[in-house]
Design a protein around this motif. Structure first.
Motif, PDB file in Angstrom:
ATOM      1  N   TYR A   1      -1.729  -0.849  -3.705  1.00 41.77           N
ATOM      2  CA  TYR A   1      -0.883  -1.276  -4.821  1.00 41.77           C
ATOM      3  C   TYR A   1      -1.017  -2.785  -5.077  1.00 41.77           C
ATOM      4  O   TYR A   1      -0.023  -3.487  -5.280  1.00 41.77           O
ATOM      5  CB  TYR A   1       0.577  -0.928  -4.530  1.00 41.77           C
ATOM      6  CG  TYR A   1       0.888   0.550  -4.565  1.00 41.77           C
ATOM      7  CD1 TYR A   1       0.580   1.330  -5.676  1.00 41.77           C
ATOM      8  CD2 TYR A   1       1.520   1.169  -3.485  1.00 41.77           C
ATOM      9  CE1 TYR A   1       0.877   2.684  -5.712  1.00 41.77           C
ATOM     10  CE2 TYR A   1       1.834   2.518  -3.516  1.00 41.77           C
ATOM     11  CZ  TYR A   1       1.502   3.278  -4.629  1.00 41.77           C
ATOM     12  OH  TYR A   1       1.800   4.621  -4.674  1.00 41.77           O
TER      13      TYR A   1
ATOM     14  N   VAL B   1      -4.291   5.252   2.453  1.00 43.09           N
ATOM     15  CA  VAL B   1      -5.257   4.530   1.623  1.00 43.09           C
ATOM     16  C   VAL B   1      -6.643   5.107   1.883  1.00 43.09           C
ATOM     17  O   VAL B   1      -7.068   5.244   3.035  1.00 43.09           O
ATOM     18  CB  VAL B   1      -5.245   3.020   1.923  1.00 43.09           C
ATOM     19  CG1 VAL B   1      -6.391   2.320   1.214  1.00 43.09           C
ATOM     20  CG2 VAL B   1      -3.912   2.406   1.513  1.00 43.09           C
TER      21      VAL B   1
ATOM     22  N   SER C   1      -2.248   3.969  -8.544  1.00 45.12           N
ATOM     23  CA  SER C   1      -3.370   3.489  -7.732  1.00 45.12           C
ATOM     24  C   SER C   1      -4.372   4.600  -7.470  1.00 45.12           C
ATOM     25  O   SER C   1      -4.532   5.073  -6.336  1.00 45.12           O
ATOM     26  CB  SER C   1      -2.857   2.923  -6.400  1.00 45.12           C
ATOM     27  OG  SER C   1      -3.931   2.438  -5.624  1.00 45.12           O
TER      28      SER C   1
ATOM     29  N   LYS D   1      -7.926   4.218  -3.255  1.00 47.72           N
ATOM     30  CA  LYS D   1      -6.714   4.879  -3.724  1.00 47.72           C
ATOM     31  C   LYS D   1      -5.573   4.598  -2.748  1.00 47.72           C
ATOM     32  O   LYS D   1      -5.716   4.727  -1.541  1.00 47.72           O
ATOM     33  CB  LYS D   1      -6.941   6.388  -3.831  1.00 47.72           C
ATOM     34  CG  LYS D   1      -5.717   7.157  -4.325  1.00 47.72           C
ATOM     35  CD  LYS D   1      -6.010   8.651  -4.463  1.00 47.72           C
ATOM     36  CE  LYS D   1      -4.785   9.406  -4.970  1.00 47.72           C
ATOM     37  NZ  LYS D   1      -5.058  10.841  -5.158  1.00 47.72           N
ATOM     38  N   GLY D   2      -4.435   4.178  -3.303  1.00 44.91           N
ATOM     39  CA  GLY D   2      -3.285   3.877  -2.473  1.00 44.91           C
ATOM     40  C   GLY D   2      -3.036   2.405  -2.253  1.00 44.91           C
ATOM     41  O   GLY D   2      -2.040   2.032  -1.633  1.00 44.91           O
TER      42      GLY D   2
ATOM     43  N   VAL E   1       1.299   7.455  -6.556  1.00 45.12           N
ATOM     44  CA  VAL E   1       0.006   6.874  -6.229  1.00 45.12           C
ATOM     45  C   VAL E   1      -1.087   7.352  -7.183  1.00 45.12           C
ATOM     46  O   VAL E   1      -1.998   6.593  -7.529  1.00 45.12           O
ATOM     47  CB  VAL E   1      -0.381   7.166  -4.759  1.00 45.12           C
ATOM     48  CG1 VAL E   1      -0.609   8.642  -4.541  1.00 45.12           C
ATOM     49  CG2 VAL E   1      -1.572   6.332  -4.330  1.00 45.12           C
TER      50      VAL E   1
ATOM     51  N   GLU F   1       0.833  -1.192   0.000  1.00 47.48           N
ATOM     52  CA  GLU F   1       0.000   0.000   0.000  1.00 47.48           C
ATOM     53  C   GLU F   1       0.873   1.250   0.000  1.00 47.48           C
ATOM     54  O   GLU F   1       2.062   1.195   0.322  1.00 47.48           O
ATOM     55  CB  GLU F   1      -0.890   0.036   1.248  1.00 47.48           C
ATOM     56  CG  GLU F   1      -1.907  -1.073   1.348  1.00 47.48           C
ATOM     57  CD  GLU F   1      -2.793  -0.953   2.573  1.00 47.48           C
ATOM     58  OE1 GLU F   1      -3.702  -1.764   2.717  1.00 47.48           O
ATOM     59  OE2 GLU F   1      -2.566  -0.023   3.402  1.00 47.48           O
ATOM     60  N   ALA F   2       0.245   2.366  -0.337  1.00 50.80           N
ATOM     61  CA  ALA F   2       0.868   3.670  -0.141  1.00 50.80           C
ATOM     62  C   ALA F   2       0.740   4.049   1.335  1.00 50.80           C
ATOM     63  O   ALA F   2       0.101   3.353   2.127  1.00 50.80           O
ATOM     64  CB  ALA F   2       0.198   4.716  -1.022  1.00 50.80           C
TER      65      ALA F   2
END
Length: 336
Positions: A306, A214, A295, A303-304, A291, A210-211
């Motif tokens: 991956y 999220v 994503s 969003k975020g 991102v 993940e970023a």
């Protein structure tokens, strides 16, 4: 997506009985047919095999289509080949790759774990059983799965490999990536263990990328208690592994396929993805990717997340690790 692995024990046991009994095997895909395999090696020149299960690639055009694919669904087959190119190929230098097609769930919103423990796991277990009996010839093997494929792989580990300890002892490592492995799952399956470093064998490797932030709807494949190992430094703590330490990511085309050079080979993208475990979240954080580009978010993943890049970000690290664990396996057990 609530994890219900312990509650699935009866279903997995029933599945094992189905496949080992001499009775009716109705609604199990026939893996003696080569058309039901995405990849069968033409030669077995390596001392280790790889058994690969692809992520969710079945996406029916509308909801009037069945929630479970057919074994030859055109869309699933095409997308499975694309996933193979960005994931399974990481292990082509290590082992002979066996990759069955299996009937998939279409992201069922209700009782997803029970659904995947049904037909998808039935197919994958039948394929693995056929592989062991007809193709493996006693070689050590590596298990590789992602997302739904990793979910199914966790059922294979808790079912078939529990019931066949003689087979399990030949497992070098299981990459159960893009899905959650928890201590509760390991407690329910004491024959299994999670990786502690780069060298142990017979272990499970798992993480979800993940970023740093999220957004809703979040990450449906991560549940409470997720265990993580860092695929760059192979530590279980929050030590940062920088992008400079990464052995190489890979680039993807818009359709998710791996970018190839003029010779048709995948080249490493250097200094791209870092990795740091967030123990509280049970995820692997990559802070160096874009991102917004990679994503932006969807109805399934916020969003975020991956998710698509779990393998591509750390492609050459996974290759090196599989080679290392294979060497360690032979150091411990001797060559064939």
């Amino acid at each position: 997506m609530k994890r219900k692995k312990i509650a699935l024990a009866v279903a997995i046991l029933s599945l094992s009985m189905l496949l080992t009994a001499c009775g009716n095997k109705k609604d199990v895909t026939d893996y003696s047919k080569t058309e039901n395999w995405m990849n069968l090696p033409t030669t077995t020149d390596k001392e280790v095999d790889v058994f690969y299960l692809y992520p969710t690639t079945y996406s029916p055009a509308d909801q009037t289509n069945p929630s479970i694919s057919t074994i030859d669904d055109a869309g699933m087959v095409q997308n499975a080949k694309i996933a193979y190119g960005r994931q399974a190929t990481a292990f082509e230098t290590v082992g002979n790759i066996y990759a069955p097609y299996y009937r998939q769930d279409n992201l069922s919103p209700v009782d997803r774990e029970e659904t995947i423990a049904g037909i998808p796991t039935t197919d994958a277990t039948a394929a693995f059983d056929y592989y062991i009996k007809h193709y493996n010839n006693g070689r050590p093997f590596i298990l590789v799965g992602h997302s739904q494929g990793a979910d199914v792989m966790s059922n294979l580990l808790s079912g078939y490999l529990k019931d066949h300890p003689d087979v399990y002892k030949r497992m070098v490592v299981a990459y159960v990536i893009g899905f959650t492995v928890t201590n509760d799952y390991l407690t329910a399956n004491p024959h299994l263990k999670f990786a502690e470093g780069p060298d142990d064998t017979g272990v499970i490797v798992s993480y979800n990328t993940e970023a740093e932030t999220v957004l809703p709807p979040g990450n449906p494949v991560v549940t409470e208690g997720a265990l993580v190992i860092n695929p760059i430094n192979w530590k279980r703590d929050e030590t940062l592994a920088t992008a400079a330490e990464n052995l190489g990511s890979i680039a993807l085309n818009r359709d998710g396929s791996a970018v190839l050079n003029a010779e048709g080979k995948i080249e490493p993208v250097m200094n791209f993805a870092d990795a740091q475990i967030n123990l509280a979240k049970g995820v692997l954080i990559c802070s160096t990717a874009n991102v917004d580009l990679l994503s932006p978010g969807s109805a399934t993943f916020g969003k975020g997340v991956y998710h698509t890049f779990d393998y591509p970000f750390y492609y050459f690290n996974l290759r090196e690790n599989a080679e290392n664990r294979t060497n360690k396996y032979f150091e411990i057990n001797g060559t064939k």
